[in-house]
Design a protein around this motif. Structure first.
Motif, PDB file in Angstrom:
ATOM      1  N   UNK A  92       0.814  -1.211   0.000  1.00 59.23           N
ATOM      2  CA  UNK A  92       0.000   0.000   0.000  1.00 59.23           C
ATOM      3  C   UNK A  92       0.853   1.269   0.000  1.00 59.23           C
ATOM      4  N   UNK A  93       1.906   1.284   0.784  1.00 60.83           N
ATOM      5  CA  UNK A  93       2.763   2.474   0.861  1.00 60.83           C
ATOM      6  C   UNK A  93       3.419   2.768  -0.482  1.00 60.83           C
ATOM      7  N   UNK A  94       3.909   1.728  -1.108  1.00 60.83           N
ATOM      8  CA  UNK A  94       4.587   1.908  -2.399  1.00 60.83           C
ATOM      9  C   UNK A  94       3.594   2.365  -3.465  1.00 60.83           C
TER      10      UNK A  94
ATOM     11  N   UNK B  61       1.306   6.905  -6.914  1.00 60.22           N
ATOM     12  CA  UNK B  61       0.215   7.800  -7.300  1.00 60.22           C
ATOM     13  C   UNK B  61       0.669   9.253  -7.214  1.00 60.22           C
ATOM     14  N   UNK B  62       1.336   9.583  -6.118  1.00 59.47           N
ATOM     15  CA  UNK B  62       1.773  10.957  -5.897  1.00 59.47           C
ATOM     16  C   UNK B  62       2.923  11.320  -6.832  1.00 59.47           C
ATOM     17  N   UNK B  63       3.849  10.401  -7.019  1.00 57.68           N
ATOM     18  CA  UNK B  63       5.041  10.686  -7.827  1.00 57.68           C
ATOM     19  C   UNK B  63       4.693  11.112  -9.245  1.00 57.68           C
ATOM     20  N   UNK B  64       3.748  10.416  -9.877  1.00 63.36           N
ATOM     21  CA  UNK B  64       3.471  10.697 -11.295  1.00 63.36           C
ATOM     22  C   UNK B  64       2.490  11.848 -11.489  1.00 63.36           C
TER      23      UNK B  64
ATOM     24  N   UNK C 134      -6.701   6.689   6.750  1.00 62.83           N
ATOM     25  CA  UNK C 134      -5.669   5.791   6.232  1.00 62.83           C
ATOM     26  C   UNK C 134      -5.120   6.318   4.914  1.00 62.83           C
ATOM     27  N   UNK C 135      -6.004   6.725   4.013  1.00 70.51           N
ATOM     28  CA  UNK C 135      -5.554   7.226   2.713  1.00 70.51           C
ATOM     29  C   UNK C 135      -4.712   8.494   2.894  1.00 70.51           C
TER      30      UNK C 135
END
Length: 274
Positions: A130-132, A137-140, A186-187
């Motif tokens: 989940x962390x990865x 999602x954020x990186x791109x 959590x998200x």
């Protein structure tokens, strides 16, 4: 002599197992259940024509196709080739230009800040790490871009169904419940301080089947997680799981004519990348 062979981590082994699960059954027969969620998610992030949109864990392409209909530059990825093939055929049938690729949500094949909007509907929640996945999602997503997720809630119908399946076929110890993604706290924690303006609301999609028994048989035959579960059970175990699914349907049913009608809750979360 020492071996240089790399031993897969527990999460890598889990991912391989999950890929087989989602390749089993016939998710294309199940996917229609989530069609309305794609439109809800598109509205939640206020898609605009011309935006570069990525649909992560696209399945048969609902969200990416919705983005393309909104005149966006749409891309969809999934790690199940058969589902990507269906998505491509759907785009072709509608005359839509969508870049569908076979790729891993935990290792997206795109440069940083490649997209204006990054979305996932009932998809990224089922990743192994989940962390990865959240970091990808954020990186791109570009700074100032939007991230939008739609995930089954822990207390909703699907959350309860997955919980029931886990009682009959316990998940591996390293597996995290996918419905964690159905909780804003959590998200928000997964996305971390790389985003701000996190907001959420609960929506529901109404599902209809001829009966509770028809629902159970349909999911046991076509839905990857339940299909994979029954394949590991003996005949009494299969019957017990089916009984629990029929019972769950009866408890959630709001129809009075012998059919099965139920509202299945999911959480919509939106955020902006800093």
């Amino acid at each position: 002599m020492t071996s240089t062979e790399t031993v897969p981590s527990a999460l890598e082994e889990l991912k391989a197992k999950q890929q087989k699960v989602w390749s089993s059954g016939d998710y294309g027969r199940i996917a229609w259940i989530t069609v309305p969620i794609a439109r809800e998610l598109a509205e939640a992030v206020e898609l605009r024509p011309g935006s570069r949109v990525l649909d992560v864990a696209t399945g048969t392409g609902h969200v990416a196709l919705e983005a393309a209909r909104t005149m966006c530059e749409a891309t969809g990825i999934d790690y199940v080739p058969a589902l990507v093939d269906v998505a491509r055929r759907r785009a072709e049938a509608e005359g839509l230009d969508v870049d569908f690729r076979v790729a891993d949500a935990e290792a997206l094949p795109f440069a940083d800040a490649s997209f204006d909007v990054v979305l996932s509907a009932i998809g990224v929640m089922f990743t192994a790490d989940h962390d990865r996945a959240a970091a990808e999602l954020v990186r791109v997503c570009r700074p100032g871009g939007r991230i939008g997720l739609a995930c089954w809630t822990p207390t909703g119908f699907v959350g309860q169904m997955l919980k029931a399946v886990g009682k009959h076929v316990p998940p591996p110890p390293e597996a995290q419940p996918p419905t964690r993604w159905g909780t804003e706290e959590v998200v928000a924690g997964l996305l971390g301080d790389r985003v701000h303006d996190v907001a959420s609301y609960t929506a529901s999609v109404t599902e209809r089947f001829a009966s509770g028994e028809a629902f159970a048989d349909f999911f046991l035959t076509h839905y990857g997680p339940t299909y994979a579960a029954v394949s590991r059970l003996d005949e009494p175990g299969r019957a017990a799981l089916r009984d629990d699914m029929v019972r769950l349907a009866a408890e959630a049913n709001r129809a009075l004519d012998g059919t099965f009608v139920s509202d299945w809750d999911y959480l919509v979360v939106t955020a902006e990348k800093r």
